[in-house]
Design a protein around this motif. Sequence first.
Motif, PDB file in Angstrom:
ATOM      1  N   THR A 203       0.848  -1.183   0.000  1.00 41.02           N
ATOM      2  CA  THR A 203       0.000   0.000   0.000  1.00 41.02           C
ATOM      3  C   THR A 203       0.885   1.236   0.000  1.00 41.02           C
ATOM      4  OG1 THR A 203      -1.768  -1.121   1.219  1.00 41.02           O
ATOM      5  CG2 THR A 203      -1.785   1.286   1.241  1.00 41.02           C
ATOM      6  N   LEU A 204       0.703   2.105  -0.990  1.00 41.59           N
ATOM      7  CA  LEU A 204       1.508   3.316  -1.086  1.00 41.59           C
ATOM      8  C   LEU A 204       1.018   4.361  -0.095  1.00 41.59           C
ATOM      9  CD1 LEU A 204       1.767   3.783  -4.967  1.00 41.59           C
ATOM     10  CD2 LEU A 204       3.525   2.870  -3.434  1.00 41.59           C
ATOM     11  N   ASN A 205       1.951   5.084   0.479  1.00 45.32           N
ATOM     12  CA  ASN A 205       1.648   6.256   1.289  1.00 45.32           C
ATOM     13  C   ASN A 205       1.910   7.474   0.416  1.00 45.32           C
ATOM     14  OD1 ASN A 205       1.396   8.345   3.083  1.00 45.32           O
ATOM     15  ND2 ASN A 205       2.897   7.582   4.568  1.00 45.32           N
ATOM     16  N   THR A 206       0.866   8.047  -0.132  1.00 46.41           N
ATOM     17  CA  THR A 206       1.048   9.123  -1.101  1.00 46.41           C
ATOM     18  C   THR A 206       1.689  10.365  -0.504  1.00 46.41           C
ATOM     19  OG1 THR A 206      -1.209   9.926  -0.706  1.00 46.41           O
ATOM     20  CG2 THR A 206      -0.893   8.296  -2.473  1.00 46.41           C
ATOM     21  N   GLN A 207       1.623  10.516   0.827  1.00 47.55           N
ATOM     22  CA  GLN A 207       2.231  11.689   1.454  1.00 47.55           C
ATOM     23  C   GLN A 207       3.759  11.653   1.381  1.00 47.55           C
ATOM     24  OE1 GLN A 207       0.647  11.907   5.441  1.00 47.55           O
ATOM     25  NE2 GLN A 207      -1.329  12.731   4.755  1.00 47.55           N
ATOM     26  N   THR A 208       4.319  10.481   1.139  1.00 45.73           N
ATOM     27  CA  THR A 208       5.785  10.359   1.079  1.00 45.73           C
ATOM     28  C   THR A 208       6.332  10.492  -0.340  1.00 45.73           C
ATOM     29  OG1 THR A 208       5.711   7.948   0.805  1.00 45.73           O
ATOM     30  CG2 THR A 208       5.705   8.812   3.072  1.00 45.73           C
TER      31      THR A 208
END
Length: 542
Positions: A203-208
């Motif tokens: 799952t990607l953490n788009t904030q990073t």
Amino acid sequence: MDERFLKEEGTEVFTGNELILKGALEAGCALITGYPGSPVSDVFDTAYANRDLLKKRGILAEMANNEALAAARLNGSRMAGVRALAVMKSVGLHVASDGLALGNLSEPRNEGGSVVVVGDDPWIDSTQINNDSRFLSQHLHMPVLEPATFQEMKDWVGTAFELSRASDLYITYLVTTNQADGGGTVWLRPNLQASTNTESPITLNTQTIDLDTNVLLPPRTWAREASLPQRFERLLQAANERQLNKVLHESTEHKPYGFIASGLGYCYLEHALLELGLSGRFPILKLGLTYPLDPEAVRRLAEQVDSVFVIEEKRGFIEQQVVQVLHDLHRSGTLRRSIPVWGKKFPKNLAGIPELRGISTSILLERLIPLFQQDEAALTDVERAKLTAEHAILEATAKADVKLPVRTPTFCPGCPHRDSSSVFLQIKKDFSDPEYMRRTHDQKPVDLVFHGETGCFTMLMFEPNEPLMHNYSGMGLGGGTGAGADPFITNKQIVFLGDSTFFHSGMIAISDSIKSGQDVTYVILDNKTTAMTGHQPTPGPR
């Protein structure tokens, strides 16, 4: 499933295309995409034959609808940090160039690596244009890796991923027809499984996500361009650590000739020198990384020889770089003397290495024998006698009068295009018949113009179907050709479009024709297979 792809030690025989897949397995590749085209179509056939193995290991092997979409998949795969491979032929690299330029120049930290396998066809036996993908790769700032042996074809797939990871660049992995269609025995290594795969997604953490390196638009673009020298420096360091560029047959004794070669050109050179009894006689810089060229490797060869001869298929891609490198080394004082570089031209008006079509061992013998013969000091009497004998063999072979029966290419037995061509031959004949047109349509004769496309229906260029193909503009571009002619002619126009080409880019041409009010009839020849490149499936309904 082919048991050979499960083997993880010992030796086994593979074709060149099969070695690309085995190399991807051994390298822990998670995505194999691209679009089929000779000479690398069999990569997809091999992947399909081993689909159960790939699925079990969480590897997605899936053709994109065209090469540009495959390039975009490379960009997307970097978000997951996986190793991704895109496979296409030389003209496919043209289609993909926009996506490759953007993806390669952007600089997200890629934990996996991105590799573009490009199949070049130097002899132009299955490609519609003369091709040399090294020049386009250079324009796109994509380093070029050229395996020579079949062992390298497999092992260097993993090396290409490592170079990509080290430099944050896409790598062009260049193979040619004889390599892809050939084959040999190789040593095997264990297959690796990527930790992130279709069976174990993340799952990607788009904030990073770093937008500065991921979203390539001005004013960010100039910063990415400014980082290219550092990326290429890291690339050369990684290449040196892996000894991809080697000076072979070194000697403390100064030599009159030194050679530079890569890929199959290197194999042809070694073979030719062996036939002449000169194996190991002269230093050879064997390049694995042909762009960018490593100045230190060139310097090392240059200090041992009087002249440098570059052996390469097609145009002087390496030769141009060698001339520049030696010029810079001499101008900086690193190299004390100016060294002549020969390749496409040889000294004393001798014929150099041809840039038309490909090369072979025999062609190199024809070029090298006169070169060695004109320099009496370079060889012994025994060696010169060997040259004379080999030259006599070449001349005798050239005089052989062999008559082979000519067979015109045509559609496969049972192909529905046979019926289509028969129908349209009759239509064209009828429309040109004044009596038929007056009686049936109450109008004057109409001369039908047929625009060509990429696909099996290019067989229309041969008898008896020649009246059905009047030009060729490339895949999905028949309608564009018609649009260029339509305002200026009164003829009715027809574009043949294959089902696979329809999904590749033909839909765009159709919409363009509708938008421009073009008087053209599209005939979609649906045989439910990407037939010309090996009967791969199309995106259409099964």
